[in-house]
Design a protein around this motif. Sequence first.
Motif, mmCIF file in Angstrom:
data_model
loop_
_atom_site.group_PDB
_atom_site.id
_atom_site.type_symbol
_atom_site.label_atom_id
_atom_site.label_comp_id
_atom_site.label_asym_id
_atom_site.label_seq_id
_atom_site.Cartn_x
_atom_site.Cartn_y
_atom_site.Cartn_z
ATOM 1 N N LEU A 140 4.850 -9.065 -5.372
ATOM 2 C CA LEU A 140 4.000 -10.118 -4.836
ATOM 3 C C LEU A 140 4.810 -11.394 -4.681
ATOM 4 C CD1 LEU A 140 0.855 -9.601 -7.110
ATOM 5 C CD2 LEU A 140 1.110 -8.912 -4.717
ATOM 6 N N GLY A 141 4.764 -11.961 -3.488
ATOM 7 C CA GLY A 141 5.421 -13.233 -3.230
ATOM 8 C C GLY A 141 4.401 -14.349 -3.157
ATOM 9 N N SER A 142 4.880 -15.537 -2.907
ATOM 10 C CA SER A 142 4.034 -16.718 -2.799
ATOM 11 C C SER A 142 2.907 -16.489 -1.793
ATOM 12 C CB SER A 142 4.900 -17.900 -2.368
ATOM 13 O OG SER A 142 4.124 -19.063 -2.269
ATOM 14 N N GLN A 143 1.693 -16.840 -2.201
ATOM 15 C CA GLN A 143 0.479 -16.733 -1.381
ATOM 16 C C GLN A 143 0.026 -15.288 -1.166
ATOM 17 O OE1 GLN A 143 -1.088 -19.813 -0.636
ATOM 18 N NE2 GLN A 143 0.536 -20.309 -2.088
ATOM 19 N N GLU A 144 0.426 -14.384 -2.078
ATOM 20 C CA GLU A 144 -0.032 -12.990 -2.047
ATOM 21 C C GLU A 144 -0.728 -12.670 -3.364
ATOM 22 O OE1 GLU A 144 3.165 -10.805 0.835
ATOM 23 O OE2 GLU A 144 3.673 -10.895 -1.290
ATOM 24 N N GLY A 145 -1.665 -11.714 -3.306
ATOM 25 C CA GLY A 145 -2.409 -11.363 -4.502
ATOM 26 C C GLY A 145 -2.741 -9.891 -4.568
ATOM 27 N N CYS A 146 -3.317 -9.502 -5.707
ATOM 28 C CA CYS A 146 -3.689 -8.111 -5.934
ATOM 29 C C CYS A 146 -4.850 -8.057 -6.920
ATOM 30 C CB CYS A 146 -2.493 -7.340 -6.490
ATOM 31 S SG CYS A 146 -2.788 -5.582 -6.738
ATOM 32 N N GLU A 147 -5.824 -7.198 -6.640
ATOM 33 C CA GLU A 147 -6.981 -7.012 -7.505
ATOM 34 C C GLU A 147 -6.742 -5.830 -8.441
ATOM 35 O OE1 GLU A 147 -11.768 -6.119 -7.107
ATOM 36 O OE2 GLU A 147 -10.540 -6.314 -5.308
ATOM 37 N N VAL A 148 -7.180 -5.981 -9.688
ATOM 38 C CA VAL A 148 -7.068 -4.913 -10.676
ATOM 39 C C VAL A 148 -8.461 -4.640 -11.233
ATOM 40 C CG1 VAL A 148 -6.014 -4.150 -12.838
ATOM 41 C CG2 VAL A 148 -4.716 -5.640 -11.281
ATOM 42 N N PRO A 149 -9.007 -3.431 -10.987
ATOM 43 C CA PRO A 149 -10.337 -3.098 -11.500
ATOM 44 C C PRO A 149 -10.330 -2.894 -13.018
ATOM 45 C CG PRO A 149 -9.662 -1.591 -9.732
ATOM 46 C CD PRO A 149 -8.458 -2.383 -10.139
ATOM 47 N N PRO A 150 -11.505 -2.909 -13.638
ATOM 48 C CA PRO A 150 -11.590 -2.603 -15.068
ATOM 49 C C PRO A 150 -11.020 -1.213 -15.358
ATOM 50 C CG PRO A 150 -13.719 -3.346 -14.225
ATOM 51 C CD PRO A 150 -12.816 -3.163 -13.049
ATOM 52 N N MET A 151 -10.528 -1.021 -16.563
ATOM 53 C CA MET A 151 -10.026 0.255 -17.087
ATOM 54 C C MET A 151 -8.698 0.706 -16.465
ATOM 55 S SD MET A 151 -12.201 0.869 -19.423
ATOM 56 C CE MET A 151 -11.715 2.505 -19.941
ATOM 57 N N VAL A 152 -8.061 -0.146 -15.651
ATOM 58 C CA VAL A 152 -6.798 0.221 -15.005
ATOM 59 C C VAL A 152 -5.653 -0.508 -15.709
ATOM 60 C CG1 VAL A 152 -5.457 0.150 -12.871
ATOM 61 C CG2 VAL A 152 -7.910 0.666 -12.794
ATOM 62 N N PRO A 153 -4.707 0.243 -16.289
ATOM 63 C CA PRO A 153 -3.570 -0.386 -16.965
ATOM 64 C C PRO A 153 -2.731 -1.203 -15.978
ATOM 65 C CG PRO A 153 -3.714 1.936 -17.527
ATOM 66 C CD PRO A 153 -4.666 1.703 -16.401
ATOM 67 N N HIS A 154 -2.274 -2.380 -16.430
ATOM 68 C CA HIS A 154 -1.464 -3.239 -15.582
ATOM 69 C C HIS A 154 -0.533 -4.097 -16.438
ATOM 70 C CE1 HIS A 154 -5.187 -5.422 -16.467
ATOM 71 N NE2 HIS A 154 -4.472 -6.535 -16.390
ATOM 72 N N GLN A 155 0.492 -4.624 -15.761
ATOM 73 C CA GLN A 155 1.505 -5.430 -16.450
ATOM 74 C C GLN A 155 2.224 -6.283 -15.413
ATOM 75 O OE1 GLN A 155 4.388 -2.981 -18.461
ATOM 76 N NE2 GLN A 155 5.211 -4.683 -19.640
ATOM 77 N N MET A 156 2.394 -7.575 -15.710
ATOM 78 C CA MET A 156 3.088 -8.509 -14.824
ATOM 79 C C MET A 156 4.519 -8.687 -15.294
ATOM 80 S SD MET A 156 2.708 -10.593 -12.162
ATOM 81 C CE MET A 156 1.076 -11.308 -11.968
ATOM 82 N N PHE A 157 5.458 -8.683 -14.333
ATOM 83 C CA PHE A 157 6.882 -8.877 -14.605
ATOM 84 C C PHE A 157 7.416 -10.009 -13.736
ATOM 85 C CE2 PHE A 157 6.070 -4.417 -15.351
ATOM 86 C CZ PHE A 157 6.809 -4.104 -16.488
#
Length: 114
Positions: free
Chosen positions: A71-88
């Motif tokens: 994801l770059g500047s001015q971009e996004g992503c939705e994460v639903p409940p119960m879905v494993p995720h991690q930001m780097f």
Amino acid sequence: MKISKNNAEHYIWGDQCDGWRLVKNNDLSIIHERMPGNTHEVRHYHHHARQFFFILSGTAVLEVDGERIQLGSQEGCEVPPMVPHQMFNETNQDVEFLVISQPASRGDRVLAEK
């Protein structure tokens, strides 16, 4: 009341990362976060909270259920409940982003295995 990083509740998480609580309600949370270069969040999921991550500046990788999404500047992503995720942040520059959670994710976080 006007809100900004200057007057919002501030906290430190992880390895010298910053968070500012812009909206702090049970049904909605909006947090402005800053991750220094070469830092990451722990892999986790939420039972109830749906989250939207929106990059304000810099570049991040959001791992969502095993898929790496750059994801770059001015971009996004939705994460639903119960879905494993991690930001780097795999760069040498800070990344700043918004985390919007509905309902609020506080107390709803569960560490996830890889």
